[in-house]
Every structure is written in structure tokens, then in C-alpha cells.
Design a protein around this motif. Structure first.
Motif, PDB file in Angstrom:
ATOM      1  N   TRP A  38       0.726  -1.303   0.032  1.00  0.00           N
ATOM      2  CA  TRP A  38      -0.062  -0.060   0.023  1.00  0.00           C
ATOM      3  C   TRP A  38       0.944   1.088   0.068  1.00  0.00           C
ATOM      4  O   TRP A  38       1.815   1.355   0.668  1.00  0.00           O
ATOM      5  CB  TRP A  38      -0.942   0.061   1.162  1.00  0.00           C
ATOM      6  CG  TRP A  38      -2.143  -0.778   1.151  1.00  0.00           C
ATOM      7  CD1 TRP A  38      -2.251  -2.162   1.748  1.00  0.00           C
ATOM      8  CD2 TRP A  38      -2.978  -0.967   0.141  1.00  0.00           C
ATOM      9  NE1 TRP A  38      -3.246  -2.723   1.375  1.00  0.00           N
ATOM     10  CE2 TRP A  38      -4.007  -2.082   0.516  1.00  0.00           C
ATOM     11  CE3 TRP A  38      -3.456  -0.172  -0.725  1.00  0.00           C
ATOM     12  CZ2 TRP A  38      -5.016  -2.321  -0.252  1.00  0.00           C
ATOM     13  CZ3 TRP A  38      -4.726  -0.314  -1.515  1.00  0.00           C
ATOM     14  CH2 TRP A  38      -5.226  -1.609  -1.350  1.00  0.00           C
ATOM     15  N   SER A  39       0.338   2.159  -0.807  1.00  0.00           N
ATOM     16  CA  SER A  39       1.147   3.531  -0.810  1.00  0.00           C
ATOM     17  C   SER A  39       0.152   4.481  -1.542  1.00  0.00           C
ATOM     18  O   SER A  39      -1.108   4.008  -2.144  1.00  0.00           O
ATOM     19  CB  SER A  39       2.179   3.413  -2.111  1.00  0.00           C
ATOM     20  OG  SER A  39       2.027   3.276  -3.196  1.00  0.00           O
ATOM     21  N   PRO A  40       0.293   5.671  -1.507  1.00  0.00           N
ATOM     22  CA  PRO A  40      -0.784   6.364  -2.284  1.00  0.00           C
ATOM     23  C   PRO A  40      -0.837   6.050  -3.640  1.00  0.00           C
ATOM     24  O   PRO A  40      -2.155   6.010  -4.213  1.00  0.00           O
ATOM     25  CB  PRO A  40      -0.172   8.132  -2.107  1.00  0.00           C
ATOM     26  CG  PRO A  40       0.480   7.967  -1.044  1.00  0.00           C
ATOM     27  CD  PRO A  40       1.127   6.497  -1.028  1.00  0.00           C
ATOM     28  N   ASP A  41      -0.054   5.864  -4.476  1.00  0.00           N
ATOM     29  CA  ASP A  41      -0.434   5.398  -5.789  1.00  0.00           C
ATOM     30  C   ASP A  41      -0.902   4.110  -5.932  1.00  0.00           C
ATOM     31  O   ASP A  41      -1.810   3.834  -6.903  1.00  0.00           O
ATOM     32  CB  ASP A  41       1.399   5.364  -6.590  1.00  0.00           C
ATOM     33  CG  ASP A  41       1.727   6.606  -6.828  1.00  0.00           C
ATOM     34  OD1 ASP A  41       1.012   7.610  -6.630  1.00  0.00           O
ATOM     35  OD2 ASP A  41       2.958   6.699  -6.909  1.00  0.00           O
ATOM     36  N   SER A  42      -0.733   3.162  -4.970  1.00  0.00           N
ATOM     37  CA  SER A  42      -1.472   2.002  -5.180  1.00  0.00           C
ATOM     38  C   SER A  42      -2.782   1.975  -4.661  1.00  0.00           C
ATOM     39  O   SER A  42      -3.692   1.255  -5.291  1.00  0.00           O
ATOM     40  CB  SER A  42      -0.723   0.651  -4.355  1.00  0.00           C
ATOM     41  OG  SER A  42      -0.849   1.239  -2.814  1.00  0.00           O
ATOM     42  N   ARG A  62      -4.840   4.511  -5.000  1.00  0.00           N
ATOM     43  CA  ARG A  62      -5.332   5.304  -6.405  1.00  0.00           C
ATOM     44  C   ARG A  62      -5.652   4.339  -7.314  1.00  0.00           C
ATOM     45  O   ARG A  62      -6.739   4.338  -8.135  1.00  0.00           O
ATOM     46  CB  ARG A  62      -4.524   6.512  -6.865  1.00  0.00           C
ATOM     47  CG  ARG A  62      -4.735   7.711  -5.866  1.00  0.00           C
ATOM     48  CD  ARG A  62      -4.097   8.795  -6.674  1.00  0.00           C
ATOM     49  NE  ARG A  62      -2.582   8.823  -6.428  1.00  0.00           N
ATOM     50  CZ  ARG A  62      -2.101   9.476  -5.712  1.00  0.00           C
ATOM     51  NH1 ARG A  62      -2.462  10.025  -4.524  1.00  0.00           N
ATOM     52  NH2 ARG A  62      -0.489   9.091  -5.821  1.00  0.00           N
ATOM     53  N   SER A  63      -4.744   3.698  -7.619  1.00  0.00           N
ATOM     54  CA  SER A  63      -4.892   2.403  -8.637  1.00  0.00           C
ATOM     55  C   SER A  63      -5.844   1.390  -8.334  1.00  0.00           C
ATOM     56  O   SER A  63      -6.662   1.101  -9.326  1.00  0.00           O
ATOM     57  CB  SER A  63      -3.606   1.819  -8.723  1.00  0.00           C
ATOM     58  OG  SER A  63      -3.474   0.634  -9.766  1.00  0.00           O
ATOM     59  N   ARG A 102      -9.306   3.306  -8.855  1.00  0.00           N
ATOM     60  CA  ARG A 102      -9.613   3.387 -10.229  1.00  0.00           C
ATOM     61  C   ARG A 102      -9.843   2.012 -10.961  1.00  0.00           C
ATOM     62  O   ARG A 102     -10.936   2.094 -11.759  1.00  0.00           O
ATOM     63  CB  ARG A 102      -8.340   3.984 -10.924  1.00  0.00           C
ATOM     64  CG  ARG A 102      -8.522   4.278 -12.319  1.00  0.00           C
ATOM     65  CD  ARG A 102      -7.356   4.891 -12.826  1.00  0.00           C
ATOM     66  NE  ARG A 102      -6.099   3.735 -13.082  1.00  0.00           N
ATOM     67  CZ  ARG A 102      -4.883   4.096 -12.189  1.00  0.00           C
ATOM     68  NH1 ARG A 102      -4.931   5.228 -11.393  1.00  0.00           N
ATOM     69  NH2 ARG A 102      -3.974   3.100 -12.270  1.00  0.00           N
ATOM     70  N   ASP A 103      -9.205   0.992 -10.541  1.00  0.00           N
ATOM     71  CA  ASP A 103      -9.494  -0.149 -11.245  1.00  0.00           C
ATOM     72  C   ASP A 103     -10.684  -0.899 -10.865  1.00  0.00           C
ATOM     73  O   ASP A 103     -11.665  -1.697 -11.537  1.00  0.00           O
ATOM     74  CB  ASP A 103      -8.486  -1.083 -11.303  1.00  0.00           C
ATOM     75  CG  ASP A 103      -6.876  -0.519 -11.873  1.00  0.00           C
ATOM     76  OD1 ASP A 103      -7.286   0.411 -12.867  1.00  0.00           O
ATOM     77  OD2 ASP A 103      -6.031  -1.002 -11.534  1.00  0.00           O
ATOM     78  N   ARG A 130      -6.244  11.995   1.233  1.00  0.00           N
ATOM     79  CA  ARG A 130      -5.314  12.491   0.294  1.00  0.00           C
ATOM     80  C   ARG A 130      -4.848  11.740  -1.006  1.00  0.00           C
ATOM     81  O   ARG A 130      -4.908  12.408  -2.002  1.00  0.00           O
ATOM     82  CB  ARG A 130      -3.727  12.591   0.925  1.00  0.00           C
ATOM     83  CG  ARG A 130      -3.850  13.707   2.081  1.00  0.00           C
ATOM     84  CD  ARG A 130      -2.375  13.944   2.548  1.00  0.00           C
ATOM     85  NE  ARG A 130      -2.386  14.975   3.713  1.00  0.00           N
ATOM     86  CZ  ARG A 130      -1.347  15.443   3.929  1.00  0.00           C
ATOM     87  NH1 ARG A 130      -0.046  15.137   3.169  1.00  0.00           N
ATOM     88  NH2 ARG A 130      -1.134  16.183   5.092  1.00  0.00           N
ATOM     89  N   ALA A 131      -4.985  10.633  -0.884  1.00  0.00           N
ATOM     90  CA  ALA A 131      -4.770   9.656  -2.046  1.00  0.00           C
ATOM     91  C   ALA A 131      -5.946   9.550  -2.827  1.00  0.00           C
ATOM     92  O   ALA A 131      -5.749   9.424  -4.165  1.00  0.00           O
ATOM     93  CB  ALA A 131      -4.240   8.362  -1.702  1.00  0.00           C
ATOM     94  N   CYS A 132      -7.205   9.362  -2.411  1.00  0.00           N
ATOM     95  CA  CYS A 132      -8.326   9.194  -3.132  1.00  0.00           C
ATOM     96  C   CYS A 132      -9.234  10.097  -3.323  1.00  0.00           C
ATOM     97  O   CYS A 132      -9.886  10.272  -4.298  1.00  0.00           O
ATOM     98  CB  CYS A 132      -9.028   8.069  -2.495  1.00  0.00           C
ATOM     99  SG  CYS A 132      -9.725   8.313  -0.930  1.00  0.00           S
TER     100      CYS A 132
END
Length: 466
Positions: free
Chosen positions: A236-240, A242-243, A246-247, A290-292
Motif C-alpha cells: 500500500w502507498s498513495p499510488d497503489s 489510487r490504482s 480506479r480499477d 489525500r490519495a483518493c
């Protein structure tokens, strides 16, 4: 393994021996008694003429001598000669003193078993006659104690035979079972080591092939959760995050509902100061927002909060890199005292913690609790941009909100987390509005607790109100 085969078999055979021994003893007794009766008849036939002649000649001494000679047979106990009127006229020396002449036989002879001090004896009675003249009856006594001894021996031999038979059968069974099991294990291992699609199963025997297929299916079923877990394991990270959103949840709208806001503006010495509250809830959820992105609805408690929002009470946060919207709600002192300090902190908090403080439940506090929950529910509906947002409801301040939101946004995914313990049903029943609180929480799609124990207490509380 051997014990499991031997013990049941021995128990069964022991039961057969215990039940069959009396039958065998009775059968042996009948056989030997018939043999003794036949011997008595043979003895009578051999001496009938001699005894009849001696009786007619009244040769008592010769009769005694004859009786003495015949009773030398160990099984023949004694002989006696009875007069027609039933008196014992002659007898051998071993004749039992307590035994009198038996009744006259109805059909020239009769057999009966009598028990004397020495044991059972067979009394064989034969009529003596000459020229149609009834002379009396000859009585032959046979000792039957040997029959009891042989009957006991037969029962003992039967038990021993069955025991040996059981041990032999059990031994053979164990050997055959071990060899069969070894062959099965070898065949199963070979089958499991082959191709999983079953194309190599033609080499398996017909009795092993179904077992191998079933075991393959079980192994696949057991392996499925592991494969699934590995497939969804994410660093888990902000990018993961969001991914994944999104998916897996394209276009999802995330909303957080809490009493405490993630950013507070206070007025200090005429200046507006931004503060980050020391809250575990904020620390856990703020990075997710913050991430989503999305909307965080909270009570605006800072002294300068109203001066920092726009006309819709919105504030883009974080200030240095805005990623989501903070919607501040304003509560009057009366609302805050009744909803937060009153019902939530003086009622629900000590009740759920089973603290050594008596919970205080006041009708005025409950009215403010309902009103504030309604105010936050109205804000959720107003801020929702889609009919099916993901609403993250936080803590015991908003027990009624899930049901209120559900009634107006039926397609929403409402996830409520209860940040404090949940007491047992007996303690929870103290709350005067327990049914309303349970109904409100059951409006959630998912309801989370810290431990399984708290979850079980909640379910028990629901069942107790059904």
C-alpha cells in the motif's frame, strides 16, 4: 493399527463364546446322557437272563456277587433289585443310602436324573418278568459327574479355539490391510504426482482413480484462498490506493464522517493558526483521503474555522497541496453539550467501556444526539455527488447516522467503525434508547469492531432485542 483390528474382533468372538458356551455345554450333556442311557440298556440286556434266573432261584448271594462284578466299571455307580411292591431287596455296596426304589416303569424301562450328595446320577429302571409273571425291577445307577467335567472342558476348548481363531484372523487382517494400504498410498502418491488435468489417470486402478480426483479437487479448493490472497496482496502507498480505486471502484466517491476534523483553525494573538489534532482517527484516515480524494464532513470546532471556509462551508485541504474537501458543520453550545459531552461521552462511553462510572442518560441529551446525527446525515446527502457514495462513518458519536443516510441514499455503501468496545447484552440493555441505536447501526453495509469479542457482543445484543 493392529489393536484397532484385534480388539473389536476379540470382543465379538468373546461375546460369541460367552453366549455359545451354555449351548455347547447343554449339547454335550445331551450327547453323553444318551450314551449313558444306551450303556444302561446294554448292561441290562447282557444280565437280564442271569438276574431273572437268580431271582426265581432266590440266590441272593449270587445276585450280590453278580452286582459286585458288574460295578467294577468306574462309570457304573451301583445296581439294585426292587421287589414288585417297591422294596429294595438287593443292592451293591455303592448304592446311595438316601436313594429308594424308583417307581415301576410304564413301558418296561425308564430313565431319570437324580441329584444326590455326590452329584447327579442317571437312574435306569428295567422291569423283570418270567412267564408273564412280574418279578420286580432292576435299577442301574450311572455317575454323571464326568458329563459336567467334559461339558466344562468343552466350553473351555471353545473359548480357547475362538480366541486363537480371533488372533489369527486379526493377524491376517492386519497384514492384508497394511499391504492394501501401502499399495493405495503408493498409487495415490503416483496419481497426485501426475498431471492435474487427469490425462495420466488411465494408469490408475479403478478403485484409486475416484479418490485421486477427489483429493485433487480438495487440494485445489484449499489452495484457492492462498492464490487469491497472493493475487490481492498490495504494497500500500498513495499510488497503489489510487490504482485500486480506479480499477476496482471506478468513479467512486469517498466521504468520511467524524466529529473531529483533520485541520483546525484557531485564533491566537490575533493570528489564525493551523493545527493538526493528535488523533488516531485523523492519522489513519487523512492519508487515505489525500490519495483518493472526496469529502470529509466534521464539526468545525476551531475559533477561526468559520473565517477560513467558503460560502458552502468548504475548505480544500491540505493547505499546501489540496487533495480533498473538508466540509465543516457548525454546532451550537447546546447541541455540543447534549450530543457530544452529554449523551456520547457521559452515556455511551462509560456504558461501552463498562467503566466504574455510572452512565448518565438524559432525555435532553438524547434529543440533541438525534438532532446532530440528523444534521450530519443532511450534510452527507447534500454533499453526495453520486447516488452510491462510499460513506465512512466514524465512532459512537454517529450511531443513528447510517440508518438516516440509508433511508435517503439506499444505494450508498455505508461502512461504520465503532472505535470503542461493545458491551455484553446485559450491560447494553441499560441504555434507554438501545433499540434506536441498534437500528441505526444496522443501516450500515459493513460494521466494524476492534475485536471478535466485541462483534459477538453486538450480535448478541441484536438477538436479545428480536
Amino acid at each position: 493399527m493392529a489393536i484397532r483390528f484385534i480388539l473389536p474382533l476379540l470382543v465379538v468372538l468373546g461375546g460369541i463364546a460367552w453366549g455359545g458356551a451354555p449351548l455347547v455345554g447343554s449339547l454335550v450333556e445331551r450327547w453323553f446322557r444318551a450314551d449313558v442311557e444306551m450303556r444302561s440298556q446294554l448292561v441290562f440286556n447282557s444280565i437280564q437272563e442271569s438276574v431273572t434266573g437268580l431271582v426265581l432261584a432266590k440266590a441272593d448271594r449270587k445276585i450280590d456277587a453278580l452286582f459286585k462284578h458288574i460295578t467294577q466299571d468306574e462309570r457304573l455307580l451301583a445296581l439294585g433289585l426292587c421287589t414288585p411292591d417297591g422294596q429294595l431287596a438287593q443292592r451293591s455296596t455303592a448304592w446311595p443310602k438316601a436313594l429308594a426304589c424308583p417307581p415301576a416303569p410304564a413301558m418296561n424301562h425308564a430313565f431319570a436324573v437324580q441329584h444326590i450328595d455326590g452329584g447327579p446320577v442317571l437312574v435306569a429302571t428295567f422291569a423283570l418278568a418270567a412267564d408273564n409273571t412280574y418279578l420286580g425291577r432292576l435299577v442301574i445307577l450311572h455317575d454323571l459327574r464326568f458329563i459336567e467335567r467334559r461339558s466344562d472342558s468343552a466350553e473351555l476348548y471353545l473359548a480357547g479355539f475362538l480366541a486363537l481363531l480371533g488372533l489369527g484372523a486379526a493377524g491376517v487382517t492386519v497384514v492384508v490391510a497394511r499391504l492394501t494400504l501401502r499399495g493405495w498410498i503408493k498409487a495415490v502418491r503416483k496419481g497426485l504426482a501426475g498431471r492435474s488435468d487427469g490425462k495420466d489417470d488411465s494408469a490408475l486402478s479403478s478403485d484409486v482413480e475416484p479418490l485421486v480426483r477427489e483429493m485433487r479437487k480438495i487440494l485445489r479448493d484449499l489452495d484457492a484462498p492462498r492464490v487469491l490472497t497472493e493475487a490481492i496482496r498490495v504494497d500500500w502507498s498513495p499510488d497503489s490506493l489510487r490504482s485500486v480505486l480506479r480499477d476496482e471502484l471506478p468513479g467512486v466517491e469517498v466521504m468520511v464522517i467524524s466529529n473531529r476534523e483533520p485541520y483546525i483553525h484557531n485564533l491566537e494573538d490575533g493570528k489564525v493558526v493551523l493545527q493538526r489534532p493528535a488523533s488516531g482517527l485523523v492519522t489513519a484516515l487523512e492519508p487515505i483521503m489525500r490519495a483518493c480524494g472526496g469529502t470529509w464532513i466534521a464539526h468545525g470546532s476551531g475559533s477561526a474555522d468559520q473565517s477560513m471556509v467558503d460560502e458552502n462551508d468548504h475548505l480544500q485541504v491540505p493547505p499546501d497541496a489540496p487533495a480533498y474537501t473538508l466540509r465543516r458543520l457548525w454546532l451550537s453550545d447546546e447541541e455540543q453539550d447534549g450530543y457530544y459531552y452529554g449523551f456520547a461521552n457521559e452515556g455511551m462511553w462509560p456504558l461501552c467501556h463498562i467503566a466504574f462510572v455510572r452512565p448518565s442518560f438524559r432525555a435532553s441529551d438524547w434529543e440533541q444526539y438525534v438532532a446532530v446525527n440528523r444534521k450530519f446525515a443532511d450534510a452527507v446527502v447534500a454533499e453526495a455527488k453520486t447516488p452510491n457514495p462510499v460513506v465512512l462513518v466514524q465512532d459512537y458519536h454517529f450511531a443513528l447516522l447510517p440508518r438516516m443516510v440509508r433511508e435517503r441514499l439506499p444505494e450508498a455503501t455505508i461502512i461504520t467503525f465503532w472505535h470503542i468496545p461493545w458491551p455484553n447484552p446485559e450491560v447494553f440493555s441499560i441504555c434507554p434508547w438501545k433499540e434506536e441505536i441498534l437500528s441505526g447501526l444496522l443501516g450500515s453495509s459493513i460494521l466494524g469492531f476492534h475485536t471478535q469479542f466485541h462483534c459477538i457482543n453486538f450480535l448478541d445484543s441484536v438477538r436479545s432485542e428480536e
